[in-house]
Motif scaffolding. Sequence first.
Motif, PDB file in Angstrom:
ATOM      1  N   VAL A 120      -8.333  10.935 -32.787  1.00 43.10           N
ATOM      2  CA  VAL A 120      -8.215   9.642 -32.110  1.00 43.10           C
ATOM      3  C   VAL A 120      -6.837   9.509 -31.451  1.00 43.10           C
ATOM      4  O   VAL A 120      -6.665   8.756 -30.494  1.00 43.10           O
ATOM      5  CB  VAL A 120      -8.486   8.502 -33.126  1.00 43.10           C
ATOM      6  N   ASP A 241       5.052   4.369 -33.817  1.00 48.81           N
ATOM      7  CA  ASP A 241       3.705   4.116 -34.331  1.00 48.81           C
ATOM      8  C   ASP A 241       3.607   2.752 -35.028  1.00 48.81           C
ATOM      9  O   ASP A 241       2.529   2.176 -35.129  1.00 48.81           O
ATOM     10  CB  ASP A 241       3.347   5.231 -35.325  1.00 48.81           C
ATOM     11  N   PRO A 280     -11.388   4.528 -39.927  1.00 52.36           N
ATOM     12  CA  PRO A 280     -10.328   4.821 -40.901  1.00 52.36           C
ATOM     13  C   PRO A 280      -8.966   4.340 -40.396  1.00 52.36           C
ATOM     14  O   PRO A 280      -8.658   4.467 -39.214  1.00 52.36           O
ATOM     15  CB  PRO A 280     -10.352   6.355 -40.996  1.00 52.36           C
ATOM     16  N   ALA A 281      -8.174   3.782 -41.306  1.00 49.31           N
ATOM     17  CA  ALA A 281      -6.874   3.220 -40.926  1.00 49.31           C
ATOM     18  C   ALA A 281      -5.743   3.900 -41.678  1.00 49.31           C
ATOM     19  O   ALA A 281      -5.831   4.132 -42.883  1.00 49.31           O
ATOM     20  CB  ALA A 281      -6.853   1.721 -41.199  1.00 49.31           C
ATOM     21  N   GLY A 282      -4.685   4.206 -40.941  1.00 55.36           N
ATOM     22  CA  GLY A 282      -3.456   4.704 -41.544  1.00 55.36           C
ATOM     23  C   GLY A 282      -2.420   3.597 -41.466  1.00 55.36           C
ATOM     24  O   GLY A 282      -2.331   2.739 -42.332  1.00 55.36           O
ATOM     25  N   GLY A 284      -2.563   1.584 -38.884  1.00 55.94           N
ATOM     26  CA  GLY A 284      -3.375   0.516 -38.294  1.00 55.94           C
ATOM     27  C   GLY A 284      -3.509   0.567 -36.785  1.00 55.94           C
ATOM     28  O   GLY A 284      -4.341  -0.127 -36.210  1.00 55.94           O
ATOM     29  N   PRO A 287      -7.255   2.072 -35.406  1.00 50.28           N
ATOM     30  CA  PRO A 287      -8.364   1.144 -35.634  1.00 50.28           C
ATOM     31  C   PRO A 287      -8.065  -0.237 -35.047  1.00 50.28           C
ATOM     32  O   PRO A 287      -8.967  -0.904 -34.545  1.00 50.28           O
ATOM     33  CB  PRO A 287      -8.476   1.084 -37.160  1.00 50.28           C
ATOM     34  N   GLY A 342      -4.137  11.818 -42.792  1.00 48.26           N
ATOM     35  CA  GLY A 342      -4.026  10.955 -41.605  1.00 48.26           C
ATOM     36  C   GLY A 342      -3.916   9.478 -41.946  1.00 48.26           C
ATOM     37  O   GLY A 342      -3.601   8.658 -41.092  1.00 48.26           O
ATOM     38  N   LEU A 343      -4.192   9.142 -43.206  1.00 50.52           N
ATOM     39  CA  LEU A 343      -4.199   7.729 -43.599  1.00 50.52           C
ATOM     40  C   LEU A 343      -3.071   7.404 -44.568  1.00 50.52           C
ATOM     41  O   LEU A 343      -3.003   6.302 -45.108  1.00 50.52           O
ATOM     42  CB  LEU A 343      -5.550   7.376 -44.258  1.00 50.52           C
ATOM     43  N   GLU A 387     -12.503  16.103 -40.452  1.00 53.21           N
ATOM     44  CA  GLU A 387     -11.530  16.242 -41.534  1.00 53.21           C
ATOM     45  C   GLU A 387     -11.650  15.094 -42.548  1.00 53.21           C
ATOM     46  O   GLU A 387     -12.230  14.039 -42.250  1.00 53.21           O
ATOM     47  CB  GLU A 387     -10.112  16.367 -40.974  1.00 53.21           C
ATOM     48  N   SER A 389      -9.827  12.708 -43.735  1.00 52.07           N
ATOM     49  CA  SER A 389      -9.408  11.365 -43.325  1.00 52.07           C
ATOM     50  C   SER A 389     -10.530  10.637 -42.595  1.00 52.07           C
ATOM     51  O   SER A 389     -10.808   9.461 -42.857  1.00 52.07           O
ATOM     52  CB  SER A 389      -8.198  11.429 -42.391  1.00 52.07           C
ATOM     53  N   THR A 430     -12.357  10.038 -36.713  1.00 52.91           N
ATOM     54  CA  THR A 430     -11.033   9.956 -36.104  1.00 52.91           C
ATOM     55  C   THR A 430     -10.315  11.296 -35.970  1.00 52.91           C
ATOM     56  O   THR A 430      -9.287  11.368 -35.306  1.00 52.91           O
ATOM     57  CB  THR A 430     -10.149   8.994 -36.904  1.00 52.91           C
ATOM     58  N   GLY A 431     -10.813  12.330 -36.617  1.00 50.19           N
ATOM     59  CA  GLY A 431     -10.113  13.597 -36.465  1.00 50.19           C
ATOM     60  C   GLY A 431     -10.884  14.763 -37.034  1.00 50.19           C
ATOM     61  O   GLY A 431     -11.783  14.591 -37.848  1.00 50.19           O
TER      62      GLY A 431
HETATM   63  C1  PLP Z   1      -4.025   8.607 -37.377  1.00 45.54           C
HETATM   64  C2  PLP Z   1      -5.346   8.747 -37.930  1.00 45.54           C
HETATM   65  C3  PLP Z   1      -6.076   7.638 -38.358  1.00 45.54           C
HETATM   66  C4  PLP Z   1      -5.594   6.238 -38.349  1.00 45.54           C
HETATM   67  O1  PLP Z   1      -4.775   5.847 -37.294  1.00 45.54           O
HETATM   68  P1  PLP Z   1      -3.584   4.817 -37.546  1.00 45.54           P
HETATM   69  O2  PLP Z   1      -3.122   4.478 -36.193  1.00 45.54           O
HETATM   70  O3  PLP Z   1      -2.530   5.534 -38.344  1.00 45.54           O
HETATM   71  O4  PLP Z   1      -4.144   3.684 -38.323  1.00 45.54           O
HETATM   72  C5  PLP Z   1      -7.335   7.882 -38.872  1.00 45.54           C
HETATM   73  N1  PLP Z   1      -7.842   9.118 -38.966  1.00 45.54           N
HETATM   74  C6  PLP Z   1      -7.163  10.195 -38.552  1.00 45.54           C
HETATM   75  C7  PLP Z   1      -7.800  11.529 -38.681  1.00 45.54           C
HETATM   76  C8  PLP Z   1      -5.903  10.046 -38.038  1.00 45.54           C
HETATM   77  O5  PLP Z   1      -5.229  11.129 -37.643  1.00 45.54           O
END
Ligand code: PLP
Length: 447
Positions: A120, A241, A280-282, A284, A287, A342-343, A387, A389, A430-431
């Motif tokens: 993403v 970020d 999925p959120a890391g 934020g 998402p 990633g999260l 993956e 995440s 997302t990845g």
């Molecule tokens: C970065 C990432 C996320 C979440 O993105 P954020 O902007 O950090 O919330 C989710 N999944 C994967 C695989 C990512 O690399």
Amino acid sequence: MELSDYARALAAANQALGDIAARRETFWGNPKYLPFDLVKGVCSLTVSQEDIADAAARLERFRPFIQARFPETEETGGLIESPLRPIPAMQRALEDAWGCPIPGRLCLKMDSHLAVARSVKARGGIYEVLKHGEDLALAAGKLRLTDDYACLAGDDMRDFFHQYTIQVGSTGNLGLSIGISGAALGFQVKVHMSADAKQWKKDLLRAHGVQVLEYRDDYSRAVAEGRKASDADPNSYFVDDERSKDLFLGYAVAAGRLEVQLRQQGIPVDAEHPLLVYIPAGVGGAPGGVTYGLKQVFGDNVHCFFTEPVLCPSVLLGFATGRYEKANVHDFGLSGQTEADGLACASPSGFVTRLDENLVSGCFTVRDQRLYDFMGLLHRAEDILIEPSSCAAFIGPAALNTWLRCQQYREAHGLTDRVMAQSTQICWATGGSLVPDKIWAQYLSHC
Ligand SMILES: *Cc1c(COP(=O)(O)O)cnc(C)c1O
């Protein structure tokens, strides 16, 4: 790890936060969720529809450059976009595994297969690098908005961009997208990486000529160090970020493109045919930006949910505690450590948790082992690998229809069995597809 005083009080008062402190999977329904009409005006003061349209137009301008630099985008004419794929076999596999029906049409938004960066981050990260490159070139009189941007792929422009540095803090994928796209323009790139970052991601970056700096601390530290190093160099630009509006805009552009894909596939979205999206959120940003864009396009007919690891629900905490970027998973006695690299962000973005606080429907948390379970199911059912995440997304459709506490959200928003049967549920992958074969073998051994 001990709970801080405020966390202890909140965990006693709020069921979802109690679950978080007890390290149980949970669903948090957002009590501040509002009809979009009520929120639209206030939000657009910070990020307007014109801003998103401007970002989409910028990506259009860059298509000839992207096509020239990344031959894999030849077919799409320099458009970096992912397929929306129905996954009926996965839907059945989830139904079997969870012993409950999953209504509607289940689809996968395959950002795991996005050109250039395979995550993403190819949306936000690449967008911000391109915008910075455009700003510099315009200011130096080396580019006009009406030029064919293929000219940016020339050696003279490469030399021009090479005077400048871009820096970023990353758990991995953001670094990959900034590193690969930055190097493609000619920038020097430095990626500050947290302890969670996977070795193969560091190796890949170095292979692209990117300088990788490693920290033994978590993500927030990598970002802080990167910000400091960049601020000290007048020719350096920091992709932030935790605060960047440009990253956010790059993600938000996804919504208009999804609208086109849904139309092309004959999938209606309206009150009778709602769209449910699980991302999925890391920190934020991804998402949050996608959700923001989707609300602009579909309003109340889209329901957006974030998904996070049980031990790292930073965005959920940012929303639910009302502490935004000051929320921290450590305050709830959680390590923040997760297989979902990633999260793995201990604190969320203050920018995103403020901007999306009335837009997001809720957040799910999911145990790490389930990420591998979902990965195995998807692999066997659909022959698609993403993956760990991104596998967090699958907790959404599985739990929304089974967990008792999700019932309240469904009832409050007219998501009856009849309406759910006509819904489209999208898991945002997302990845993934940049993962080397050797690492896939390791991942799959956990399934
Ligand atoms: C970065 C990432 C996320 C979440 O993105 P954020 O902007 O950090 O919330 C989710 N999944 C994967 C695989 C990512 O690399």
